[in-house]
Motif scaffolding. Sequence first.
Motif, PDB file in Angstrom:
ATOM      1  N   GLU A 107     -17.506  -5.659  -4.538  1.00  0.00           N
ATOM      2  CA  GLU A 107     -18.682  -5.378  -3.747  1.00  0.00           C
ATOM      3  C   GLU A 107     -18.127  -4.805  -2.409  1.00  0.00           C
ATOM      4  N   ALA A 108     -16.906  -5.240  -1.848  1.00  0.00           N
ATOM      5  CA  ALA A 108     -16.493  -4.470  -0.988  1.00  0.00           C
ATOM      6  C   ALA A 108     -16.280  -2.886  -0.858  1.00  0.00           C
ATOM      7  N   THR A 109     -15.865  -2.617  -2.030  1.00  0.00           N
ATOM      8  CA  THR A 109     -15.745  -1.185  -2.539  1.00  0.00           C
ATOM      9  C   THR A 109     -17.186  -0.783  -2.595  1.00  0.00           C
ATOM     10  N   VAL A 122      -0.191   5.712   0.458  1.00  0.00           N
ATOM     11  CA  VAL A 122      -0.069   4.277   1.021  1.00  0.00           C
ATOM     12  C   VAL A 122      -1.173   3.687   1.094  1.00  0.00           C
ATOM     13  N   LEU A 123      -1.260   2.717   0.484  1.00  0.00           N
ATOM     14  CA  LEU A 123      -2.728   1.976   0.127  1.00  0.00           C
ATOM     15  C   LEU A 123      -2.653   0.647   1.517  1.00  0.00           C
ATOM     16  N   ARG A 124      -3.971   0.531   1.996  1.00  0.00           N
ATOM     17  CA  ARG A 124      -3.975  -0.540   3.163  1.00  0.00           C
ATOM     18  C   ARG A 124      -5.238  -1.115   2.701  1.00  0.00           C
ATOM     19  N   PRO A 125      -5.677  -2.088   3.357  1.00  0.00           N
ATOM     20  CA  PRO A 125      -6.783  -2.959   3.232  1.00  0.00           C
ATOM     21  C   PRO A 125      -7.739  -2.425   4.350  1.00  0.00           C
ATOM     22  N   CYS A 126      -8.973  -2.609   4.125  1.00  0.00           N
ATOM     23  CA  CYS A 126     -10.086  -1.802   4.851  1.00  0.00           C
ATOM     24  C   CYS A 126     -11.084  -2.557   5.053  1.00  0.00           C
ATOM     25  N   ALA A 127     -11.385  -3.447   6.126  1.00  0.00           N
ATOM     26  CA  ALA A 127     -12.432  -4.040   6.441  1.00  0.00           C
ATOM     27  C   ALA A 127     -13.828  -3.499   6.256  1.00  0.00           C
ATOM     28  N   VAL A 128     -14.777  -3.998   5.807  1.00  0.00           N
ATOM     29  CA  VAL A 128     -16.167  -3.268   5.486  1.00  0.00           C
ATOM     30  C   VAL A 128     -17.252  -4.148   6.294  1.00  0.00           C
ATOM     31  N   PRO A 129     -18.351  -3.416   6.680  1.00  0.00           N
ATOM     32  CA  PRO A 129     -19.525  -4.197   7.453  1.00  0.00           C
ATOM     33  C   PRO A 129     -20.035  -5.344   6.557  1.00  0.00           C
TER      34      PRO A 129
END
Length: 233
Positions: free
Chosen positions: A120-122, A218-225
Motif C-alpha cells: 500500500e505504501a508503494t 542504495v535502498l532507503r525507506p521513504c515515508a508516504v502521506p
Amino acid sequence: MDAGFLGIAELVEAPSVAVVVDVMRAFTVAAWAFDQGAEKIVLAESLDEALALKARHPDWVAIKDGPPAPGFDMVNSPGLLRAVDLRGRTVVQKTTAGTVGALAVKEASLVLCASFVVAEATARLLRTRECDSVTFVVTGDDGRADEDLACAQYIARRATEAGTDAAEFLRRAGESRAAAELAGGVRQGVHPDDVALCLELDRFLFAMVATLEGSLMVLRPCAVPSLTDEASI
C-alpha cells in the motif's frame, strides 16, 4: 496509470519509473531490516562485491541467499532477521533475483523496491507522484514467478483503485512454487515463518526507494502521506 510487467531479461532500456518486486524474499527482508533500524541497504552486484564492501566496512551487515557462508552475517530470511538489532547499521544485500532486478533499472528516474509488506505504501507513493507510466519488474523465475507477478499486479491496481481486495493476489502468492519450496525445505537459509511473513499485507508504512549514490545502488525507506494527507493533495 499505464502499467507494464516485465522480467529482468526483457528490460531493453531503463524505464522512467520502475517498481522491482521480490516477495520471497529479498524485499520482504529489506523491509524488515529497515524496521529493525537499518539506515540503508547497499544492493551488491555480486557475492564478491558484497564481501569486498564488508571487508572495507567491517561494521556493515552482509546478507545473502541460501545457506550461511564465510564473510556473511545473515541469510536472506525475514524470520531470522526480525530478531536482529540493526539500529544505525548499513546492510549489504545480494540475492538471486531482487537485487539483480533493482540494479538492472538503476538508471530509471524513480526505482521502488516492493513486496506485499509495503504494497500500500508503494501504491500510495505512485499515486502521490502522479506516475503515468510504470514498469513493474517481476524478478523471480525469469519473470514468471507468480508471487512477484501477483504482488506487482496488486500494487498496480491499488495505485488506481484504492478499494482493490488483496485476497486473490495473496492466494496466488501463497500457492506459488517459491512458497512451496520455502515451506518444503527445498531452499536453504529458511525460517519456518518465512512464507507467512512474506504474505503479511502492509505490515510496514514506508515505501523503499533505491538511488545511485556514487557507484552504489542504495535502498532507503521513504515515508508516504497518510490516507488523510493524500486526500488533501
